[in-house]
Design an enzyme around this catalytic site. Structure first.
Site, PDB file in Angstrom:
ATOM      1  N   VAL A 165     -28.900  81.979 -29.991  1.00 56.76           N
ATOM      2  CA  VAL A 165     -30.151  82.604 -30.744  1.00 56.76           C
ATOM      3  C   VAL A 165     -31.242  81.506 -31.102  1.00 56.76           C
ATOM      4  O   VAL A 165     -30.629  80.509 -31.585  1.00 56.76           O
ATOM      5  CB  VAL A 165     -29.982  83.208 -32.021  1.00 56.76           C
ATOM      6  CG1 VAL A 165     -30.999  83.624 -32.872  1.00 56.76           C
ATOM      7  CG2 VAL A 165     -28.881  84.568 -31.728  1.00 56.76           C
ATOM      8  N   CYS A 166     -32.091  81.436 -30.716  1.00 56.29           N
ATOM      9  CA  CYS A 166     -33.232  80.443 -31.000  1.00 56.29           C
ATOM     10  C   CYS A 166     -33.567  80.285 -32.488  1.00 56.29           C
ATOM     11  O   CYS A 166     -34.008  80.996 -33.188  1.00 56.29           O
ATOM     12  CB  CYS A 166     -34.599  80.632 -30.456  1.00 56.29           C
ATOM     13  SG  CYS A 166     -36.046  79.548 -30.893  1.00 56.29           S
ATOM     14  N   VAL A 167     -33.413  79.011 -33.045  1.00 55.08           N
ATOM     15  CA  VAL A 167     -33.403  78.711 -34.465  1.00 55.08           C
ATOM     16  C   VAL A 167     -34.790  78.771 -35.012  1.00 55.08           C
ATOM     17  O   VAL A 167     -34.910  79.336 -35.948  1.00 55.08           O
ATOM     18  CB  VAL A 167     -32.879  77.186 -34.723  1.00 55.08           C
ATOM     19  CG1 VAL A 167     -33.785  76.089 -34.111  1.00 55.08           C
ATOM     20  CG2 VAL A 167     -32.746  77.020 -36.137  1.00 55.08           C
TER      21      VAL A 167
END
Lengths: 135, 120, 99, 135, 99, 120
Positions: free
Chosen positions: B78-80
Site C-alpha cells: 500500500v503506497c504510504v
C-alpha cells in the site's frame, strides 16, 4: 512533494536494469488527484534511474498549461513541479497535437518545453516502451 | 511462465477495478504465472482496511486479497503517501498488507515481465 | 501491444481516443463498462466495426454477461474469460490501460 | 438489501410533509457502485412515504436491462430489485427515448415496466420535482 | 432550475446531456472540471455559444483560475465565486447535479 | 435566509467534490444561510476518518469539516451502509461526525429548502 520521495527502498536487486517507462496523462488537473499523484510516481521513477517519458493526451494537456492560480479553491498548485522535472533529468515530455488543438491551446501556452507530436508519432512512441502507466 | 506486477488504483466496491484485478490475478496464478506484487495506489489504498465489513451476501474484497496474498506469496503493498492522505495507517491496516513507498511500484515495473494497471 | 478499455464509449472518450493510437500488432480488450463498446446497434458500433477491419478486438465475456449484453456483441469481436485476458497480456510485450 | 433499510430514524419531525423526489440515473451498472447505492436510497425514500420517480438517461438505461448474469464477475446481481420497487409503491420509472435508442435498446429489453419519454418530456418532469438526486 | 456540471465536456457527456433538458427558467453553472466547457476555441465552444442564446450560463471563477483559463472564457458566460454559487442555488427552486 | 442540505458523494483529495461542497457551505453560512446537515454517501464516507493525515502543506479536508460542523452546529452524518463496506466505523470516525442511516439523507431532502449534491 516530500512525502512522495519517502519510502524508497531498493532492498531487492533491480540495480543496473534500465527500462523505458511511459506515463500517459489523460485527465485534467484539480477535478481529480490523478495528475498530482502521477507526478509523484514520475519523480520516484527518475530516482531509480529509469528512462522516463511523459505523454499528455486528451484532457491531460490541461495539466501543463501556464497561469494556474489555485488559491481560490484552496488546493496546492502543483504545476511548477513540471518545471522541476528537468532537474531530475526528465526531459521527454510529449503533447499530442490534436488534443492540444481541439482545446484551443498552442505550444506557447505550456509551462514547460514540450514536444508536440501527432497521434501517429505518439502511437510509435508507445510501441518503444517497456512499461506504460496511465492514471 | 511470466512474472506479473499489478497496480490497483481504485477502492473496493465503488469501482470494479479491484474486482477485475483480483480475478485477473487468480486466473494468472491458475495458469502457472507468478504475481510477485500488487501495488495499491490512489484510492486503491482503501483495499487494505481491516475495518471493511460488506453485507454478508456480498464478496469481501479486502479479505479476498489477503487470502490470495497468503496462499501465493504475493507482496501486497500500500503506497504510504496515498494512504496517509486517505486515512490508512498501520492502525487499520489488515494483516498481510504492508505500507511502503512508491519505489515499490517502480521496482515492480522493472522486475516484472508485465505491469498491468486497473483503475478508473 | 495490448490496449485495455474499461469505460463506456457513450459516457467517456477513452475508447475513441485509444483507437487513434493503434499500430501494427495492437489489439484492444474491452473490460468492465468498456464492453458496451462491443455492442451492435449503438452510436459507436460503426467506429468499432471500422477498427475491426484492421485490428483484433476482444471483450471480457463475464463483463458482457453481467450487463445482460450476451446477444448483442458485434460479429468478429472475440470473447475471452479472465484466463484469456491473462493470455492476451502474456502474448503482447506491453499493455496500456485506457482509464 | 437489508443494510439499506437499517438506521431509519424519524426522530425529527418530518411527518406529513410529502415532497417529489426524482432520482436521476446516468451511469451503467457494475463498473461503479452508483446504480446499486442509488437504489438503496430510493427504497428508503419510499419508506418515508415520499413521492418518488426514477429517471434513466444516458448509460443509466443499462441499469434496467434484462438478462444480467453476474456470477462471472463475482458481484451480486441487483437488477431484480427494480422489479421489487412496485411493492414499495414506486411505479414511476422513466426512460429517456434517445438514450435508449442510441444504445440499440427497445422497451421490451427492460426488466420492469418503464415509461419511455422524450428529452423534452423528461425536462418537463424535472421541473415538477422538489428534490433531485443524481448519482 | 439550476443545473450544475462538474465534468470536462471533452472527457464525458455530462454537459452535452444536460443541455438537452433545459427549459424556460433553467440556468447552467459550470464548476470543477466542468469549467473547461466555458472556453473559447475548443471542440465544444459552438455548442455552448448556441445554448447561450437561450439560457444563462455561469462558471465558477475560482475553478477557472485554478486551471489557468482566466483569459479564455466565452463572452457572455457570467463568472461567479462561491458566494454567487450560493445565490444561484437560492434563486432557483431546484438544483440538479450532472455528475 | 434559507436552509440547505448538502450531499457529498466522493472521498477527500481524490475528487474535488468535497472541496467544492466545503467552500459552498462556508459561503452559504457567511451569507446568513443555514446548513442543517451534510450527508456523506458513497466514497464520501471517507471524509470522516480520524486517521487522515495529508502532507503538512496541504489542506486538511477532514478536520476542516469537523471545525465547520462545530462552529455552525451542522449535523455531519455518515451513511452506515456505505461506511461499513468501506471500512469506516466508530473506531476510526473523527469526533464531530456521526454514523446513521440513509433516512437522514431523505429527511434532509424533506426539511431543507435546497439539497445540493456534490459528487463525481
Amino acid at each position: 512533494m516530500s512525502e512522495a520521495t519517502g519510502g524508497i527502498e531498493m532492498e531487492e536487486d533491480s540495480s543496473g536494469k534500465i527500462k523505458k517507462f511511459l506515463y500517459v496523462n489523460r485527465k485534467a488537473p484539480y477535478g481529480t488527484i490523478y495528475a498530482l499523484e502521477s507526478l509523484e510516481v514520475v519523480l520516484i521513477t527518475a530516482a531509480f534511474d529509469q528512462d522516463v517519458s511523459l505523454a499528455f493526451i486528451d484532457d491531460g494537456v490541461y495539466q501543463v498549461v501556464k497561469g494556474q492560480h489555485t488559491k481560490g479553491i484552496d488546493v496546492k498548485n502543483f504545476s511548477p513541479t513540471y518545471r522541476a522535472l528537468e532537474g531530475y533529468d526528465i526531459e521527454k515530455l510529449y503533447v499530442e497535437k490534436e488534443s492540444m488543438e481541439t482545446r484551443g491551446l498552442k505550444e506557447s501556452d505550456f509551462i514547460v518545453p514540450v514536444k508536440v507530436i501527432s497521434a501517429q508519432e505518439m502511437g510509435d512512441l508507445m510501441l518503444t516502451q517497456d512499461v506504460i502507466l496511465s492514471f | 511462465m511470466m512474472k506479473f506486477g499489478i497496480l490497483v488504483n481504485e477502492g473496493p466496491y465503488t469501482h470494479q477495478a479491484s474486482d477485475t484485478a483480483y480475478l485477473f490475478a487468480k486466473a494468472a496464478i491458475e495458469k502457472g504465472h507468478k504475481i510477485h506484487r500488487v501495488f495499491f495506489y490512489h484510492d486503491g489504498v482503501y483495499n487494505s482496511s481491516r475495518l471493511t465489513e460488506p453485507p454478508t451476501d456480498d464478496r469481501h474484497i479486502v479479505n479476498r486479497w489477503q487470502k490470495l496474498g497468503k496462499d501465493h506469496h504475493i507482496d501486497l503493498v500500500v503506497c504510504v503517501a496515498a494512504a496517509l492522505r486517505r486515512g490508512i495507517k498501520d492502525e487499520n491496516l489488515l494483516e498481510g498488507f504492508r505500507i511502503s513507498g512508491l519505489g515499490q511500484l517502480v521496482e515492480s515495473g522493472i522486475q516484472s515481465d508485465r505491469l498491468v494497471v486497473f483503475g478508473d | 501491444m495490448l490496449h485495455t478499455v474499461n469505460k463506456s464509449p457513450t459516457e467517456r472518450n477513452a475508447l475513441e481516443s485509444c483507437l487513434k493510437y493503434l499500430k501494427k500488432g495492437s489489439a484492444v480488450l474491452l473490460i468492465e463498462d468498456g464492453v458496451y463498446g462491443a455492442l451492435k446497434g449503438t452510436a459507436t458500433t460503426k467506429m468499432v466495426e471500422q477498427t475491426l477491419k484492421s485490428f483484433p478486438i476482444y471483450a471480457l465475456y463475464p463483463d458482457i454477461e453481467a450487463r445482460g449484453m450476451q446477444d448483442r456483441v458485434i460479429d468478429g469481436i472475440k470473447l475471452v474469460d479472465y484466463s484469456g485476458f491473462v493470455d492476451l497480456v502474456a502474448e503482447h510485450p506491453t499493455v496500456q490501460a485506457w482509464l
